[in-house]
Write an enzyme that holds these catalytic residues in place. Structure first.
Site, PDB file in Angstrom:
ATOM      1  N   LYS A  67       0.856  -1.188   0.000  1.00 49.77           N
ATOM      2  CA  LYS A  67       0.000   0.000   0.000  1.00 49.77           C
ATOM      3  C   LYS A  67       0.887   1.231   0.000  1.00 49.77           C
ATOM      4  O   LYS A  67       1.777   1.357   0.849  1.00 49.77           O
ATOM      5  CB  LYS A  67      -0.900   0.017   1.235  1.00 49.77           C
ATOM      6  CG  LYS A  67      -1.989   1.098   1.175  1.00 49.77           C
ATOM      7  CD  LYS A  67      -1.681   2.371   1.921  1.00 49.77           C
ATOM      8  CE  LYS A  67      -1.888   2.279   3.410  1.00 49.77           C
ATOM      9  NZ  LYS A  67      -3.277   2.506   3.817  1.00 49.77           N
ATOM     10  N   MET A 218      -6.941   5.046  17.429  1.00 49.64           N
ATOM     11  CA  MET A 218      -6.378   4.893  16.094  1.00 49.64           C
ATOM     12  C   MET A 218      -5.330   5.925  15.744  1.00 49.64           C
ATOM     13  O   MET A 218      -4.650   5.786  14.735  1.00 49.64           O
ATOM     14  CB  MET A 218      -7.465   4.858  15.024  1.00 49.64           C
ATOM     15  CG  MET A 218      -8.312   6.092  14.781  1.00 49.64           C
ATOM     16  SD  MET A 218      -7.477   7.502  13.971  1.00 49.64           S
ATOM     17  CE  MET A 218      -6.807   6.695  12.532  1.00 49.64           C
TER      18      MET A 218
END
Lengths: 311, 311
Positions: A67, A218
């Site tokens: 990615k 996160m």
């Protein structure tokens, strides 16, 4: 060898993705962490050093690829973040597909936190507190409200105005009552806390957290980043995506002696999750390539499915 | 945002590439090393650990992106090596193009060695010795014979048969006389030596090398790999692509105190090259992403040029 490429553009992936697809892909990716591999993350930059990209690569049984995430802070006409997932054919190593996935990436990141909620939060969790009112926070609320019977959302922001605007948007999108709140009140009242900020110091005090709370964090994905108070860890059960990475660039960089359990191990039944209704559970997400590879594969699968007229 | 992608397939890039394009791209890439950046190389693998990939990324003024090289040793129906270059738009960070370039990669690697020959070898170099008879060695001969008035090629291989077959092929492709030879004879007679092997120990003795010789070594690109005798460095001028990398994974990992000069600095006029006709010059190539990014850009440019009917 063909002269065409299997390609999903940004607009197409944004139309294909939803919370269910992202959650299923996250589950697949976390389960794959037990046997899969992830490789060192590269942080590169363009000639203008503020323009940065990251390379995250990994492999599992039927996945191998990279990615490429980019962040060009000066972009005005196009989004500042972009994401390109390159899948190789596990059988040959050759290029298999390219998937642009900036919007899908927000779903993917939220899905990891929601998967942790689904695995670790009390089944009767009804109050969700979200700290952070940025782009990602919206997706976090969308994902978490699908896995627990959330009845109200408390929003903690740096300014009352942004928190209020965010709460209004949450209500518009989910139909749930949502309101701005002070961090202390909102954390104390929460069954589930999600933090989605770029903070470099704790967003709340450890003793504000009530027994039975689950926290998904996160924001910490690099040196110096921090959202959670280290003092919380003494009375919480600790989980994360990848323990080594979490101790390097995630929340647990600030608690090197912490031994967080991989969420994938809990999902696989190889480790325990929540021990009791009173336990505090903490999940730290720093992100890993298998999430992206599984996401891209799921997007490709859904496209094929739709093209075949199944939906 | 568009729904299409700028893509050059393997068969198309193989048809577009030639020595001239690769040499020009190499020159551009080496010049860019002065101001450009390269980032840590990732060595990853698939679920089958022998199936390996590498990520090389970099940026320069008008280049930013990643080369994904793969090596699946068990491939039988398709080549074992593949190469995919992903270019990002330097202005926005978004995906700009994807270029498959396995065949072009062989030209690219040979072009670096030929660029060193063009920059460092004596202008009157007439005898080329190639050590190695594999796939890459063919491209090395093709590239070097374009930059010097080579009149004969000596081929050193592990078996007389493969060396003879390679020599026959060289003659068929270049029209030059070529013959198998023992390493000692071939190195002593050479004006230019190119090594293109996977060796892990020196291919020849330092004292076999005659004054005035240039050596381009492309094989060493990982820990433990070695083609050249360290004793040679005391009486040679040393050059490489990226000094830090060359000392880590290239030939100079075996001579940590060596201080090779970046070829890009010579090309830019910031460092001297060959000092005299008697000097021995050594160039070590370990490979860097800007070569790939410049190559992909050159392939895209040529395709546009041809589509516009200029060729």
């Amino acid at each position: 060898m063909t002269d065409s490429i299997t390609f999903i553009s940004e607009s197409e992936s944004a139309a294909l993705v939803d919370e269910d697809l992202a959650l299923a892909a996250a589950r697949e990716a976390f389960l794959a962490t037990a046997t899969g591999s992830t490789f060192p993350v590269v942080i590169g930059h363009a000639a203008v050093p503020d323009n940065r990209f990251t390379l995250k690569s990994g492999s599992a049984d039927d996945l191998v690829g990279v990615k490429i995430g980019s962040y060009w802070p000066g972009n005005t006409e196009v989004p500042r973040h972009s994401s390109t997932i390159v899948l190789l054919d596990p059988a040959t190593g050759r290029l298999a597909a390219v998937v642009e996935a900036a919007t899908a990436n927000a779903y993917r990141t939220a899905a990891a936190d929601a998967l942790a909620v689904d695995t670790l939060a009390r089944p009767d969790s009804r109050t969700l507190t979200v700290i952070g009112t940025g782009h990602q926070a919206r997706y976090e609320v969308g994902a978490v409200t699908r896995v627990r019977p959330i009845e109200r959302v408390l929003v903690v922001g740096r300014s009352p105005d942004t928190a209020r605007a965010f709460a209004t948007e949450v209500t518009a999108r989910t139909g749930l009552p949502a309101e701005p709140a002070e961090a202390r009140t909102a954390v104390a009242a929460a069954d589930v806390v999600v933090t989605a900020t770029t903070a470099r110091q704790p967003l709340f005090d450890a003793d504000w957290v009530a027994p039975g709370t689950h926290i998904s964090a996160m924001g910490a994905d690099g040196p110096g980043k921090q959202e959670l108070p280290v003092a919380l860890y003494d009375r919480a059960s600790l989980f994360c995506d990848l323990p080594d990475q979490s101790r390097t660039i995630g929340e647990f960089q600030h608690a090197p002696s912490a031994a967080p359990v991989a969420l994938g191990a809990v999902l696989a039944g190889d480790a325990g999750g929540r021990g009791s209704a009173e336990a505090i559970t903490v999940f730290d997400s720093s992100g890993f390539a298998l999430q992206d590879l599984a996401l891209a594969t799921a997007l490709l699968r859904r496209r094929t499915h739709r093209q075949e007229g199944h939906e």
